[in-house]
Design a protein around this motif. Structure first.
Motif, PDB file in Angstrom:
ATOM      1  N   GLU A  37      11.290  -3.295  -8.943  1.00 33.57           N
ATOM      2  CA  GLU A  37      10.126  -2.537  -8.480  1.00 33.57           C
ATOM      3  C   GLU A  37       9.469  -3.237  -7.297  1.00 33.57           C
ATOM      4  O   GLU A  37       9.425  -4.460  -7.210  1.00 33.57           O
ATOM      5  CB  GLU A  37       9.108  -2.364  -9.625  1.00 33.57           C
ATOM      6  N   LEU A  38       8.947  -2.423  -6.389  1.00 35.63           N
ATOM      7  CA  LEU A  38       8.256  -2.903  -5.197  1.00 35.63           C
ATOM      8  C   LEU A  38       6.888  -2.253  -5.108  1.00 35.63           C
ATOM      9  O   LEU A  38       6.670  -1.168  -5.640  1.00 35.63           O
ATOM     10  CB  LEU A  38       9.021  -2.461  -3.940  1.00 35.63           C
ATOM     11  N   ASP A  39       5.965  -2.910  -4.408  1.00 36.36           N
ATOM     12  CA  ASP A  39       4.705  -2.269  -4.049  1.00 36.36           C
ATOM     13  C   ASP A  39       4.406  -2.684  -2.622  1.00 36.36           C
ATOM     14  O   ASP A  39       3.895  -3.770  -2.376  1.00 36.36           O
ATOM     15  CB  ASP A  39       3.598  -2.722  -5.013  1.00 36.36           C
ATOM     16  N   THR A  40       4.759  -1.838  -1.680  1.00 39.48           N
ATOM     17  CA  THR A  40       4.634  -2.193  -0.262  1.00 39.48           C
ATOM     18  C   THR A  40       3.455  -1.455   0.357  1.00 39.48           C
ATOM     19  O   THR A  40       2.908  -0.535  -0.243  1.00 39.48           O
ATOM     20  CB  THR A  40       5.940  -1.871   0.510  1.00 39.48           C
ATOM     21  N   THR A  41       3.059  -1.878   1.549  1.00 40.27           N
ATOM     22  CA  THR A  41       1.830  -1.335   2.133  1.00 40.27           C
ATOM     23  C   THR A  41       2.025   0.083   2.687  1.00 40.27           C
ATOM     24  O   THR A  41       3.119   0.464   3.087  1.00 40.27           O
ATOM     25  CB  THR A  41       1.293  -2.221   3.265  1.00 40.27           C
ATOM     26  N   ILE A  42       0.916   0.801   2.696  1.00 42.42           N
ATOM     27  CA  ILE A  42       0.867   2.142   3.270  1.00 42.42           C
ATOM     28  C   ILE A  42       0.720   2.041   4.790  1.00 42.42           C
ATOM     29  O   ILE A  42       1.401   2.740   5.541  1.00 42.42           O
ATOM     30  CB  ILE A  42      -0.332   2.910   2.664  1.00 42.42           C
ATOM     31  N   MET A  43      -0.184   1.157   5.227  1.00 45.58           N
ATOM     32  CA  MET A  43      -0.406   0.976   6.664  1.00 45.58           C
ATOM     33  C   MET A  43       0.811   0.291   7.268  1.00 45.58           C
ATOM     34  O   MET A  43       1.256  -0.739   6.770  1.00 45.58           O
ATOM     35  CB  MET A  43      -1.660   0.104   6.854  1.00 45.58           C
ATOM     36  N   THR A  44       1.362   0.904   8.311  1.00 41.70           N
ATOM     37  CA  THR A  44       2.646   0.452   8.853  1.00 41.70           C
ATOM     38  C   THR A  44       2.562   0.358  10.366  1.00 41.70           C
ATOM     39  O   THR A  44       2.112   1.309  11.012  1.00 41.70           O
ATOM     40  CB  THR A  44       3.754   1.466   8.476  1.00 41.70           C
ATOM     41  N   LEU A  59      13.043  -2.520   4.583  1.00 42.74           N
ATOM     42  CA  LEU A  59      12.644  -3.733   5.295  1.00 42.74           C
ATOM     43  C   LEU A  59      12.740  -4.963   4.394  1.00 42.74           C
ATOM     44  O   LEU A  59      12.882  -6.072   4.882  1.00 42.74           O
ATOM     45  CB  LEU A  59      11.224  -3.601   5.839  1.00 42.74           C
ATOM     46  N   ASN A  60      12.645  -4.772   3.086  1.00 44.97           N
ATOM     47  CA  ASN A  60      12.731  -5.893   2.154  1.00 44.97           C
ATOM     48  C   ASN A  60      14.141  -6.075   1.580  1.00 44.97           C
ATOM     49  O   ASN A  60      14.320  -6.807   0.614  1.00 44.97           O
ATOM     50  CB  ASN A  60      11.731  -5.688   1.003  1.00 44.97           C
ATOM     51  N   GLY A 118       9.534   0.758   3.303  1.00 44.64           N
ATOM     52  CA  GLY A 118       9.132  -0.481   2.627  1.00 44.64           C
ATOM     53  C   GLY A 118      10.261  -1.091   1.799  1.00 44.64           C
ATOM     54  O   GLY A 118      10.345  -2.305   1.669  1.00 44.64           O
ATOM     55  N   ARG A 122       1.375   6.002  -2.846  1.00 46.38           N
ATOM     56  CA  ARG A 122       0.778   7.073  -2.079  1.00 46.38           C
ATOM     57  C   ARG A 122       1.461   7.192  -0.712  1.00 46.38           C
ATOM     58  O   ARG A 122       1.785   6.183  -0.091  1.00 46.38           O
ATOM     59  CB  ARG A 122      -0.699   6.726  -1.887  1.00 46.38           C
ATOM     60  N   LEU A 124       0.028   5.715   8.756  1.00 46.40           N
ATOM     61  CA  LEU A 124       0.125   5.754   7.297  1.00 46.40           C
ATOM     62  C   LEU A 124       1.519   6.270   6.967  1.00 46.40           C
ATOM     63  O   LEU A 124       1.944   7.299   7.508  1.00 46.40           O
ATOM     64  CB  LEU A 124      -0.929   6.700   6.720  1.00 46.40           C
ATOM     65  N   ARG A 125       2.211   5.579   6.086  1.00 49.60           N
ATOM     66  CA  ARG A 125       3.604   5.957   5.805  1.00 49.60           C
ATOM     67  C   ARG A 125       3.668   7.397   5.279  1.00 49.60           C
ATOM     68  O   ARG A 125       2.819   7.813   4.490  1.00 49.60           O
ATOM     69  CB  ARG A 125       4.204   5.010   4.769  1.00 49.60           C
TER      70      ARG A 125
END
Lengths: 686, 686
Positions: free
Chosen positions: A105-112, A261-262, A258, A283, A251-252
């Motif tokens: 599981e990942l939790d990546t940022t919305i702002m890109t 990129l990881n 995300g 989101r 905003l993605r």
């Protein structure tokens, strides 16, 4: 969910399609082939959408955001039952997919930052054509305008010819909202021209749509004003990161980037091995031009996305055999390309064997998606998997299927499942120079023998001076055959070589030797392919609400949401028959015992009749009700009510809690519960 | 989390403070009163931050977002262990707060139209002062610049005077990062002036900071260039909703407004009664000027916020007695205002009784917050509750406490808990005209007797013509005493009245009668007060990681994260001693049984030694390990390893699964487990 096609037009189309929105091409397809599958409702009454919407609003499943400020189109807030329903769907998703398959599981940022979406293609191509009303400045989606106006004219023509206008498809109903039909007969060739335009609407560029508007005098139907030239409008919300204004960000519109990129970190976390999957729930945002369809087309939404990384040369799936016999309703691309819309029921095993589904991994996910949707309560007769046609798919994609759920607006894409090949990892790797690859030790190293030239550097420099480099390069460019030939010539003593400039030089064994060597390749390096199941949670939630809604035969006012206990916002309603203090200890005891058993309950001690309280909770989709009455306080017995049948059973406090806990956990069903608890024939509770 | 003070400066300060960020005033306070509490670590070695950071990066707890594109300051992605840890903290939060207290959960949008934040005060005042390097354009926070440069000069002065420079406080360490100290002796009065400026830094306006920069020649320490005049920089990310560009929007900097705007719907959902609470877990955004402190100051973060609505006249809490004896470490405002920082240990009951904590509801939440933080693993010796001083608090706030967690940067506010009075609901109600109030039926209606004037309208108009209105208004403005007097005069026959213009008119019983009437008020209407516990999940997560980290005495390279099983990303590691096929059936069986028991496990069958695999999982914070060896395959026995002690016990497959399930559920502890399973003295696993 980041489909990218070859041309701008295609790409834009694919981006929208794979996005979980109702794409242009899908609408078009729907117009062409639409036929509604049999709809099963639990009620004798017709499905009544306004009544469901009133219920959802009244019970605060969701409501327009910023309502007291007048609201904003395409933004909705979820209230308590909507939030719980969503949280329960997500919890089950996490269990069904992430935990079951040990996904990362990942939790990546919305702002890109902008460069990411420049690479992915979204900055240039994640866009729709729009036109502006030249007087009011109102904005319309260009393709919607053309369709709306031409369809209205064709309908007016039909009426003028005295033909019964075809009953509007649901799709047309939605689009024609604001377009008044004027009864005017058209020339036959104009009718034909309009029909051709409508059929090909997807293939027009912005410039061509602009020409259509001028040629056919297409105006804003709301104002009858002319419209501007079509412009591309990017659907990503733009912002700026940091105080200088020099770092544009978006905003993605999906969570997928995300993951990509990881990739290297994920691969390392998985000890360098494929296949594995990353998963993310989060989101995303799309600045829709004119959102209208409730939760089905919104500007901010929760997605759940999986990116499954797999060896391009082996797309079999370890667990495929476990799911081989799962049956799916398939609408394959050949049927659609031939103009049909007839679905076939097939097991996943058959579909992969006969090539309908491209590979085992894709088949595995389609089966798992189907099981998930049915488990949370989607009606199996209103679920189908539609394959993308060749012209819908991105050029790099191998195969793509949408889980479509039928609802009052037609068939809506709720889950996309695409084999995206190596596209995403390749573009980001090319842009950043970071290798996004798998390096795999070969069990059996590949042994090759090769002729390898070796120079005597000292003699080389001394003999050829400034020409040394060009001579060396000429030999390096030779293939094995040429080297073998040269080796033979050198074995004879000496030979000559002509370089690309045209000059010829003598070569001797003193300066160059060519030897046969054994080479061993023990590592294989490849960019994995990505199979991407991508879920629009809000769409699933809304269609589930439609599928769960019905009315009591005897009373259309009494709506019921038959949500499965697994996802129902509240599992048990505790109803004390009166607000008298003597009930409090037992109410607290029951609540506390249910909490300890992990069963989410609510107490309704509002000052209204038992019947009204149960009716309210039928609307909230609460599957079970426990009534605490005067007998309960005296004898420690309680009644248990089942929402759909309204049957009531009776038992001791602990018996009822035990039975309801098993019901909620799915260990037993209502029939079994009825065997354990006798019927209650009291009259207080309705 | 939406504190608003009276003046712009105050407000801005409060907004930041209540925001969960390390505010200016807190930094200042920290500078003044800083003293580090005793820090308990499980290791003989000093806490080694670079080593922890290396571990967190290596094991992908989190990493800079967009790393392959060079990264963006203040944006981080959570990898698999970080995501799971976060998900587990949130799941426990939901259980501990929402489910336990039947709160109404919400999920509102991030994108917010500008008028909402205009009303709340964020558009005007949610801002920091920034200056620009006039040559490079680099941006600095104005107050940070002043503090950094002056502190560096004072340090240089101390060195020049041959005084041992005071060991920098942790706070100074962070700030001075880039400022080179030059050894220059200052005049005594200059030293004094600098010290006064530093002590009062919070009270300067932007203009005043600009004057300071010119007067004292304060330059960008990185470049030695001059800086621009300070400008206010709003910390909200701006965007635009829809295609016309006419609807500015902001990304919310907190979730609170989404609660307040839905108040009426929530109240209705709760059958019109207070108290009740709404709760929301979601993403918020702050466009920090120059974020630096890892997860402690980021531009995008997950919050969990509760808004508890309560009768302003009754802030007692129904469940207070259950928590009366919870002990808290309190740093109250009086101690701070007197220049101290000594904490007191007190039960919540005492603190509310002696007025340290303003009311029961606030006390209830402080106790519940403390229990939550300790449950997930925060070190009780590094947790304190700091009360806001009068000048820190918004003018409307009654009381405000921050749960501060000690970490390597000092004390960090991780949870705010404020009594926000009726501010938020009032401003939105005033702006929109929507009543955001509670209407409560009074048990005992309030009966009052009043003198009520009644006019004979016909006579009134006929007698006074255009003066009728002004006469009527004059009487309406009279209080009860005046009316009684007038009534007496009218009883005499006739009287005169002088209106505000100065004219006098005769009044007779024909035109005006005054009667005593009984009035009954049966509904009370009021705007509820809001008590707001607001959690920064990322800050809690990071401080928890610091508190959990230690190294084995014998090997500083072997980091351990002693996360409690409740929140540990993975509960059980399954380690087959070899990758041979014969282990597969048992590995699958164990995994499947753990899954069915609800225990999240992972298999590590990587091609490395058992010792290395356990070391890796110590770093991941996995509390238990199950080793499957050749004996397991033959005898169906397995060993169970505990992370912190590295002790190993042995039992049958089902015994071990039973014990580990109870350990993970918190039913038993390791001591109890050791009673059930004998010690293992094997040598394979370390």
């Amino acid at each position: 969910m980041a489909g990218l096609g070859m041309t701008q037009h295609n790409v834009s189309k694919i981006l929208r399609l794979s996005s979980g929105s109702i794409s242009k091409s899908f609408l078009c397809l729907h117009r062409r082939y639409s036929s509604i599958m049999p709809v099963v409702n639990k009620t004798a009454h017709e499905f009544d959408k306004p009544r469901l919407e009133a219920l959802l609003n009244r019970r605060f499943f969701y409501a327009p955001a910023f309502e007291i400020y007048g609201g904003v189109a395409g933004l909705y807030d979820y209230g308590p039952p909507g939030s719980s329903l969503q949280a329960n769907i997500i919890a089950e998703w996490r269990k069904h997919f992430i935990i079951e398959d040990h996904m990362l599981e990942l939790d990546t940022t919305i702002m890109t930052p902008a460069p990411v979406f420049e690479t992915s293609g979204h900055v240039a191509r994640f866009a729709d054509w729009m036109v502006k009303d030249i007087k009011t400045g109102d904005v319309l989606r260009a393709d919607h305008l053309v369709a709306n106006v031409l369809e209205a004219r064709l309908a007016g023509d039909k009426e003028a010819r005295g033909l019964a206008a075809a009953p509007p498809t649901e799709d047309k109903k939605r689009k024609k909202k604001n377009v008044k039909t004027t009864v005017v007969k058209l020339e036959d060739d104009v009718v034909k021209e309009y029909e051709i335009i409508l059929a090909q609407l997807d293939n027009y560029t912005g410039t061509q749509i602009g020409e259509l508007c001028r040629k056919h005098n297409l105006r804003n139907p709301d104002t009858d004003n002319e419209v501007s030239e079509p412009q591309l409008f990017n659907l990503m919300f733009a912002s700026s990161i940091g105080p200088t204004g020099q770092h544009p960000g978006f905003l993605r519109p999906e969570t997928a980037q995300g993951h990509f990129l990881n990739f290297s970190r994920l691969l390392e976390f998985n000890n360098g091995r494929v296949p594995f999957a990353s998963a993310q729930i989060g989101r995303s945002f799309r600045n829709e031009i004119s959102p209208r369809a409730g939760l089905l087309r919104v500007r901010e939404f929760t997605m759940a996305e999986i990116e499954h990384y797999v060896d391009p040369e082996d797309k079999n799936h370890e667990r495929f055999d476990e799911f081989r016999n799962v049956q799916l309703v398939l609408l394959d691309r050949h049927v659609q390309e031939a103009g049909g819309n007839k679905t076939k029921i097939m097991t996943v095993g058959e579909a992969v064997e006969n090539g309908t589904i491209a590979n085992e991994t894709l088949g595995y996910f389609l089966a798992r998606i189907s099981q998930f949707l049915l488990k949370i309560g989607i009606n199996p007769e209103r679920l189908r998997f539609r394959q993308h046609m060749a012209n819908e798919m991105a050029h790099y994609a191998t195969d793509c299927w949408d889980a479509e759920i039928h609802n009052s607006t037609g068939w809506t894409e709720c889950v996309g499942c695409a084999d995206r090949a190596a596209y995403d990892l390749t573009v980001h790797s090319n842009k950043t120079g970071q290798p996004l690859v798998v390096r795999q030790a070969l069990k059996d190293p590949i042994i090759t023998e090769k002729e390898i030239p070796e120079w005597n550097k000292k003699v080389l420099g001394k003999t050829y001076k400034q020409d040394a480099g060009i001579i060396q390069k000429e030999v390096e460019l030779m293939d094995q055959e040429q080297l073998t030939k040269l080796k033979g010539e050198l074995a004879q003593g000496k030979t000559a070589i002509t370089v690309s400039g045209g000059a010829t030089f003598e070569l001797t064994p003193e300066v160059l030797t060519i030897d046969r060597k054994t080479l061993k390749q023990s590592v294989r390096e490849f960019t994995p392919n990505v199979i991407e199941p991508s879920f629009g949670i809000g769409r699933i939630l809304y269609t589930l609400l439609e599928h769960s809604y019905w009315c009591r035969e005897d009373d259309v006012e009494r709506g019921v949401l038959s949500l499965p206990p697994l996802v129902a916002p509240t599992k048990v309603l505790v109803v004390p028959i009166s607000a008298r203090d003597e009930f409090n200890p037992l109410v607290k005891e029951v609540s506390s015992k249910l909490r300890k058993a992990g069963v989410f309950s609510r107490v309704d001690d509002s000052n209204t009749s038992i019947g009204k309280r149960y009716a309210r909770n039928d609307e909230l989709g609460t599957p079970y009700g426990i009534t605490i009455d005067f007998a309960s306080v005296q004898n420690r017995t309680m009644t248990l009510r089942e929402r759909d049948t309204t049957q009531q059973r009776i038992g001791s406090v602990d018996e009822v809690i035990g039975v309801v806990t098993e019901l909620v956990d799915g260990g037993i069903d209502w029939d079994e519960a009825c065997k354990r608890l006798p019927a209650y024939d009291g009259v207080q509770a309705v």
